[in-house]
Design an enzyme around this catalytic site. Structure first.
Site, PDB file in Angstrom:
ATOM      1  N   ARG A  49      -7.421  13.277  12.549  1.00 28.30           N
ATOM      2  CA  ARG A  49      -5.974  13.015  12.659  1.00 28.30           C
ATOM      3  C   ARG A  49      -5.150  14.290  12.469  1.00 28.30           C
ATOM      4  NH1 ARG A  49      -4.759   7.692   9.297  1.00 28.30           N
ATOM      5  NH2 ARG A  49      -2.759   7.942  10.337  1.00 28.30           N
ATOM      6  N   ASP A  73       2.895  -0.228  12.029  1.00 22.26           N
ATOM      7  CA  ASP A  73       1.578  -0.742  11.643  1.00 22.26           C
ATOM      8  C   ASP A  73       1.358  -2.189  12.099  1.00 22.26           C
ATOM      9  OD1 ASP A  73       0.988   1.665  10.469  1.00 22.26           O
ATOM     10  OD2 ASP A  73       1.562   1.040   8.453  1.00 22.26           O
ATOM     11  N   GLN A 121       5.224   9.917   6.517  1.00 21.86           N
ATOM     12  CA  GLN A 121       4.278  10.705   5.718  1.00 21.86           C
ATOM     13  C   GLN A 121       4.684  12.172   5.728  1.00 21.86           C
ATOM     14  OE1 GLN A 121       0.404   9.832   7.308  1.00 21.86           O
ATOM     15  NE2 GLN A 121       0.324   7.821   6.344  1.00 21.86           N
ATOM     16  N   SER A 181       7.579  10.802  11.429  1.00 18.16           N
ATOM     17  CA  SER A 181       6.580  10.258  10.496  1.00 18.16           C
ATOM     18  C   SER A 181       7.099  10.273   9.062  1.00 18.16           C
ATOM     19  CB  SER A 181       5.300  11.095  10.597  1.00 18.16           C
ATOM     20  OG  SER A 181       4.531  10.937   9.428  1.00 18.16           O
ATOM     21  N   LYS A 204       0.827  -1.222   0.000  1.00 19.07           N
ATOM     22  CA  LYS A 204       0.000   0.000   0.000  1.00 19.07           C
ATOM     23  C   LYS A 204       0.859   1.270   0.000  1.00 19.07           C
ATOM     24  CE  LYS A 204      -2.721   1.089   3.784  1.00 19.07           C
ATOM     25  NZ  LYS A 204      -2.622   2.495   4.180  1.00 19.07           N
ATOM     26  N   SER A 205       1.897   1.307   0.817  1.00 16.79           N
ATOM     27  CA  SER A 205       2.737   2.518   0.879  1.00 16.79           C
ATOM     28  C   SER A 205       3.390   2.800  -0.468  1.00 16.79           C
ATOM     29  CB  SER A 205       3.845   2.344   1.917  1.00 16.79           C
ATOM     30  OG  SER A 205       3.357   2.585   3.189  1.00 16.79           O
TER      31      SER A 205
HETATM   32  C1  S3P Z   1       2.845   5.376   6.029  1.00 17.08           C
HETATM   33  C2  S3P Z   1       3.548   5.779   7.119  1.00 17.08           C
HETATM   34  C3  S3P Z   1       3.155   5.452   8.501  1.00 17.08           C
HETATM   35  C4  S3P Z   1       2.165   4.305   8.551  1.00 17.08           C
HETATM   36  C5  S3P Z   1       1.080   4.451   7.549  1.00 17.08           C
HETATM   37  C6  S3P Z   1       1.637   4.533   6.132  1.00 17.08           C
HETATM   38  C7  S3P Z   1       3.331   5.772   4.703  1.00 17.08           C
HETATM   39  O1  S3P Z   1       2.564   6.591   9.102  1.00 17.08           O
HETATM   40  O2  S3P Z   1       1.622   4.178   9.835  1.00 17.08           O
HETATM   41  O3  S3P Z   1       0.195   3.343   7.621  1.00 17.08           O
HETATM   42  O4  S3P Z   1       2.904   5.184   3.697  1.00 17.08           O
HETATM   43  O5  S3P Z   1       4.158   6.686   4.642  1.00 17.08           O
HETATM   44  P1  S3P Z   1       3.486   7.772   9.719  1.00 17.08           P
HETATM   45  O6  S3P Z   1       4.355   8.216   8.627  1.00 17.08           O
HETATM   46  O7  S3P Z   1       2.551   8.845  10.156  1.00 17.08           O
HETATM   47  O8  S3P Z   1       4.223   7.127  10.841  1.00 17.08           O
END
Ligand code: S3P
Length: 426
Positions: A118, A309, A163, A161, A19-20
């Site tokens: 969030r 996760d 993200q 994070s 997914k990422s």
């Molecule tokens: C993700 C980063 C993680 C993870 C999320 C997907 C990503 O979150 O928990 O399910 O795809 O970059 P954070 O970056 O907020 O830790």
């Protein structure tokens, strides 16, 4: 939904694309003039949100049995106002904000009830420091008036994070100057690997990430996405705890910034090994698991980003392992689709797990024998729903799990995959 116990899990399993990685490949099409072809793109609802967003923003999306083709003729034609529904997907909302901060047009990003709770200040703050025009409080909706005059910053990513780091990297590609990003214990590095594969001017060293902007992306590219390692993790734990099981999880992502749960399971005594394939842009390979007796373990802050996760399903493994397990430095879990510390511990207690929460983690005292059919609530969190289903497999009569539709957020084939390998007790 009633999930019944299983005698054992046997076989070889494959998974839809990670997914990422899928989100990133879809969203980068907004910055590319040309075509991106993706095989084994994730089919989950979250990635559908990203696909829908890029379509809305003018990327042509065509799909056949094997691949998805994203064609972008260039963004100059895009003007006007766009309202983009990110659904439940934090990755769509945060990475898209980083991209749109530098694109012409007016954008309003909204999301479902959970996503609208969030925290977004973590991306708004660095992006505004880069001269982005963003108005929002700490949560969605976010309004962006795309700016052509983003500037580079030096950013310390205190939340750790990925993200947030990715949002800043994607904005930095459109900013003037050299942006530097440093953070305490960096988590998943998929954005960096993808941009390196696309020959964009990004450097990663001990100091962190440096991006030189503005950088143009043009060309035709092909990416094959390895299977989702976070989906595979549910089956790794299930096969470890259900006696007599033996599973091979084929062609899954093996990037070490995501495989922390494998190292933790090994430390707990699991029989789990990885067999790497020839890496292209991301490492991948097979994971082989046989059931084993597990022991308690502790997980500290420095390990958390590589398994953030997977903590709910690791908690299930801990519940069956004799001894005291402790997770600390995981306060970020409180900012996921639900407050995962609060909701995980409250539901585990209902099935009789001896556990307690702390501000930044939890403690579990195993082993637990689950002899009664109890109802557990996923609290509309896909990873909690699947973790409780894994727990049910090792109970004597099964568990009733409420609100399982949310599983489609990340793993629509979860139950079909389970049926493929589970041999039921009669
Ligand atoms: C993700 C980063 C993680 C993870 C999320 C997907 C990503 O979150 O928990 O399910 O795809 O970059 P954070 O970056 O907020 O830790």
């Amino acid at each position: 939904m009633q999930v019944i116990p299983t005698t054992r899990l046997i076989g070889e399993l494959s998974f839809a694309g990670d997914k990422s990685l899928s989100h990133r490949l879809v969203l980068i099409s907004l910055l590319n003039k040309g075509e991106i072809e993706i095989t084994n793109l994730s089919d989950c609802e979250d990635v559908q949100r990203s696909l829908h967003a890029v379509k809305q923003l003018g990327v042509s999306v065509s799909q056949n049995e094997h691949s998805v083709l994203l064609k972008n003729r260039g963004i100059s034609a895009r003007q006007g106002h766009y309202e983009i529904d990110c659904g439940n997907s934090g990755t769509t909302a945060r990475l898209l904000t980083g991209i749109l901060a530098g694109q012409p047009g007016f954008y309003r990003l909204v999301g479902d009830e959970s996503l609208s709770r969030r925290p977004m200040q973590r991306i708004i703050e660095p992006l505004v420091a880069m001269n982005a025009n963003i108005s929002a409080r700490d949560t969605l909706p976010i309004e962006i008036a795309g700016s052509r005059s983003l500037r580079a910053i030096n950013f310390h990513n205190v939340t750790g994070s990925a993200q947030v780091r990715s949002a800043v990297i994607l904005a930095a590609l459109q900013a003037f100057g050299e942006t530097g990003i440093a953070e305490p214990c960096p988590g998943r590095d998929h954005t960096e690997r993808m941009l390196t594969r696309l020959n964009l001017p990004l450097r990663v060293d001990n100091e962190g990430v440096t991006i030189k902007g503005p950088a143009a992306l043009t060309g035709n590219y092909h990416f094959a996405v390895p299977g989702d390692i976070s989906s595979a993790a549910f089956f790794a734990v299930a096969a470890s705890i259900v006696e007599g099981s033996e599973l091979t999880l084929k062609n899954v992502l093996l990037n070490s910034s995501r495989t922390g749960f494998i190292r933790v399971l090994q430390r707990m005594g699991a029989s789990i090994s990885t067999h790497a394939g020839t890496s292209t842009w991301e490492p991948y390979g097979d994971v082989h698991i046989k059931s084993a007796r597990l022991n308690a373990t502790s997980i500290a802050a420095d390990e958390v980003p590589s398994l953030i996760d997977e903590l709910p399903v690791l908690a299930v493994a801990m519940a069956f392992a004799p001894g005291k397990s402790r997770v600390s430095g995981a306060r970020e879990l409180r900012h996921k689709e639900t407050d995962r510390i609060r909701d995980l511990i409250s539901q585990l207690r209902l099935v009789g797990v001896d556990c307690q929460q702390f501000d930044d983690g939890f403690e579990i005292n195993g082993p637990t024998a689950i002899n009664r059919v109890i109802s557990l609530d996923s609290c509309n969190d896909h990873r909690l729903a699947m973790s409780f289903a894994v727990m049910a497999l090792n109970s004597s009569q099964g568990l009733n799990i409420k609100n399982t539709d949310c599983i489609n957020i990340s793993f629509p084939d979860f139950f079909a995959t389970l049926h493929r390998c589970a041999q039921q007790k009669n």
